[in-house]
Design an enzyme around this catalytic site. Sequence first.
Site, PDB file in Angstrom:
ATOM      1  N   GLN A 179       7.249  -0.006   5.371  1.00 25.46           N
ATOM      2  CA  GLN A 179       6.839  -0.872   4.424  1.00 25.46           C
ATOM      3  C   GLN A 179       5.065  -0.862   4.923  1.00 25.46           C
ATOM      4  O   GLN A 179       4.807  -1.147   6.081  1.00 25.46           O
ATOM      5  CB  GLN A 179       6.988  -1.547   3.829  1.00 25.46           C
ATOM      6  CG  GLN A 179       8.392  -1.887   3.397  1.00 25.46           C
ATOM      7  CD  GLN A 179       8.803  -2.842   2.403  1.00 25.46           C
ATOM      8  OE1 GLN A 179       8.637  -3.343   1.282  1.00 25.46           O
ATOM      9  NE2 GLN A 179       8.970  -3.663   3.722  1.00 25.46           N
ATOM     10  N   ASP A 190       3.012  15.446  13.779  1.00 29.11           N
ATOM     11  CA  ASP A 190       3.295  14.801  12.544  1.00 29.11           C
ATOM     12  C   ASP A 190       2.024  15.199  11.359  1.00 29.11           C
ATOM     13  O   ASP A 190       1.782  14.029  10.281  1.00 29.11           O
ATOM     14  CB  ASP A 190       4.929  13.918  12.402  1.00 29.11           C
ATOM     15  CG  ASP A 190       4.869  13.917  10.800  1.00 29.11           C
ATOM     16  OD1 ASP A 190       5.207  14.815   9.819  1.00 29.11           O
ATOM     17  OD2 ASP A 190       5.240  13.229  10.043  1.00 29.11           O
ATOM     18  N   LYS A 222       1.607  -2.430   8.889  1.00 30.30           N
ATOM     19  CA  LYS A 222       2.703  -1.687   8.781  1.00 30.30           C
ATOM     20  C   LYS A 222       4.320  -2.144   9.681  1.00 30.30           C
ATOM     21  O   LYS A 222       4.415  -2.620  10.897  1.00 30.30           O
ATOM     22  CB  LYS A 222       2.980  -0.083  10.030  1.00 30.30           C
ATOM     23  CG  LYS A 222       4.193   0.745   9.899  1.00 30.30           C
ATOM     24  CD  LYS A 222       3.276   1.338  10.518  1.00 30.30           C
ATOM     25  CE  LYS A 222       4.723   2.762  11.139  1.00 30.30           C
ATOM     26  NZ  LYS A 222       4.213   4.074  11.283  1.00 30.30           N
ATOM     27  N   MET A 267       0.643  -1.054  -0.352  1.00 29.68           N
ATOM     28  CA  MET A 267      -0.509  -0.074   0.225  1.00 29.68           C
ATOM     29  C   MET A 267       1.125   1.213  -0.164  1.00 29.68           C
ATOM     30  O   MET A 267       0.315   1.965  -0.335  1.00 29.68           O
ATOM     31  CB  MET A 267      -0.720   0.096   0.978  1.00 29.68           C
ATOM     32  CG  MET A 267      -1.536  -0.857   1.234  1.00 29.68           C
ATOM     33  SD  MET A 267      -2.533  -1.124   2.922  1.00 29.68           S
ATOM     34  CE  MET A 267      -4.050   0.414   2.943  1.00 29.68           C
ATOM     35  N   GLY A 268       2.060   1.193   0.147  1.00 27.45           N
ATOM     36  CA  GLY A 268       2.982   2.561   0.534  1.00 27.45           C
ATOM     37  C   GLY A 268       4.120   2.378   1.242  1.00 27.45           C
ATOM     38  O   GLY A 268       4.546   0.873   2.018  1.00 27.45           O
ATOM     39  N   GLU A 269       5.299   2.925   1.354  1.00 24.75           N
ATOM     40  CA  GLU A 269       6.261   2.643   1.802  1.00 24.75           C
ATOM     41  C   GLU A 269       6.907   4.184   2.241  1.00 24.75           C
ATOM     42  O   GLU A 269       6.571   5.158   1.931  1.00 24.75           O
ATOM     43  CB  GLU A 269       7.546   2.551   0.914  1.00 24.75           C
ATOM     44  CG  GLU A 269       8.825   2.448   1.013  1.00 24.75           C
ATOM     45  CD  GLU A 269       9.433   1.553  -0.089  1.00 24.75           C
ATOM     46  OE1 GLU A 269      10.722   1.432   0.016  1.00 24.75           O
ATOM     47  OE2 GLU A 269       9.266   1.041  -0.160  1.00 24.75           O
ATOM     48  N   THR A 284      10.099   6.385   5.129  1.00 21.68           N
ATOM     49  CA  THR A 284      11.172   5.900   6.083  1.00 21.68           C
ATOM     50  C   THR A 284      11.207   4.942   7.082  1.00 21.68           C
ATOM     51  O   THR A 284      11.825   4.478   7.157  1.00 21.68           O
ATOM     52  CB  THR A 284      11.592   7.708   6.815  1.00 21.68           C
ATOM     53  OG1 THR A 284      10.908   7.879   7.446  1.00 21.68           O
ATOM     54  CG2 THR A 284      12.555   8.223   5.277  1.00 21.68           C
TER      55      THR A 284
END
Length: 425
Positions: free
Chosen positions: A109, A221, A125, A102-104, A106
Site C-alpha cells: 500500500q 515496468d 510505500k 493513496m493506493g494499493e 500487489t
Amino acid sequence: MATECAAAADLAPGHRRKRARLGWDVAPATKAQIGTFCGQEVGDVTSLVLSAHPMDHTCSSLLSKGVACNASPPWREDDKDGHYVFAIGENLTSRYKIYRKMGEGTFGQVLECWDRESKEMVAIKIVRAVRKYSDAAMIEIDVLQKIARNDAAAKHCVQIRNWFDYRNHICIVCEKLGPSLYDFLRKTGYHPFPTDLVRELGAQLLESVAFMHGLQLIHTDLKPENILLVSLEHVKLPESKGGSLSRKLPKSSAIKLIDFGSTAYHHQDRSYIVSTRHYRAPEVILGHGWSYPCDIWSVGCILVELCSGETLFQTHENLEHLAMMERVLGPLPRHMLERADHHSQKYVRRGRLNWPDGAATRESIQAVVKLPRLQNLVMQHVDHSAGDLIDLLQGLLAYEPSARLTAQEALSHRFFTRYDNRWSR
C-alpha cells in the site's frame, strides 16, 4: 525514497547485498519511557512535542488522558495477504502520521503521511510482509539511492526521503507527487491528451529513460500507472468553439517515474519475463531475453495510449498479443519467430505466427481484426504532426530490438525538435 543509511556501492551481478534494516518497535522500551492507556504502551508524555499540522489536532485530548500524540498504534496481525493493517490518524513510527490511503497494489500500500520532522506531506510505500516483495523493496531502495546520487536536479524520478523496517514491513518514504497519467485519463473518461501535451510528456519520459539507461538501469515496468504528474493542479479548457463544453487537463506537464522494484542492472540475468502485459516487448514474449530496448517498446505503447486514450494491446494472452502486434505493425520477422524459446514455440508454425488457427476463441480473432493499422490509429486522433508521430512510433516499436531507437536518438526526432513548447512544465 532519501535514506538515513549510507549509500551502498553498486553491486556485482549475482552478489547483491541486502542492506541492514532500520528497525522500529523492536527493542523493548525502559520503564521510564513507558506509560499505559487502556493497556497500550505509549511514549514518555513528558517529552511530548506537539506538531502545528492539523493532522495532530487530537494530540491535546490525548495528552490530557496521558497518551503521547506520537505513540505507536496497538500491535495488530497483518491481513491474510501480508498487508499492514492501519487506521487513519495513527502513527507510523513517532515521525509519521497517517493522513490517507493513496493506493494499493500487489506490492502493498501507499499512504499519504505527515512528516513531523520535515514538516511536509510524504508518500510512504508499505510493502507486504512477504519475502519476495521485501526483497524487491530492498532492490528498489538501492536503485532509488543510486538515482538520487546522480540526479542533482531531481527532475527525472521520484526522490527517496527515507526508509525503515516497521513491524516487519519495509517502508519507503518518497516525495509526494500528483496523480498517475493512468488515473488522470481514467478520471477524465479516457479522453486523449492533446498532441502538444503528448509531445511534452513523451520528451520527459524519454529523458528519464535515457537518464536511467545512462546509469545502466533498465526500468522494465514502464506504464501510465508508473508515471506521475508532479502537480495536482489542473485547468479546464473549452472543448467546443462556443466554449459550452470543457475538458480537464494537467496545468503542468512535469512528470516523474516511480516504482523501481522491478528495475534491473544491465549486467544482471535477463532471461525472465518482465513488463506489465500490455507494454511487453515481442522479444520478451518470445523468450529471446531483453535489454534496454524493452523500455523503449513500452514508451511507444504509452505514447499511443496518451494520444488515443486507449491501451494499444488490450490482451491477456501471448498468441493474441503477438497477433495484435502483427495487425497494428505488420508481420513479425521470420528469424524472430524461429528463435522462440521452448515456451513460445507453440505460437509459431512453419516460420509464421500460428494465427488465426491457434486462436483460443472466435472473440479473440475478432478482437485482433478490429484493430487499425498504426498509421490509421494515429491519424484518427492527431491532427497536426501526425506524420512525425507515426515515424517516431515506428522507430520506438520496431520489432528487432537492435533496430529500435535509443532514448537519446528518439529525443532528437523531429516530432520533438520541430515544434515549440506549448505546455508549461
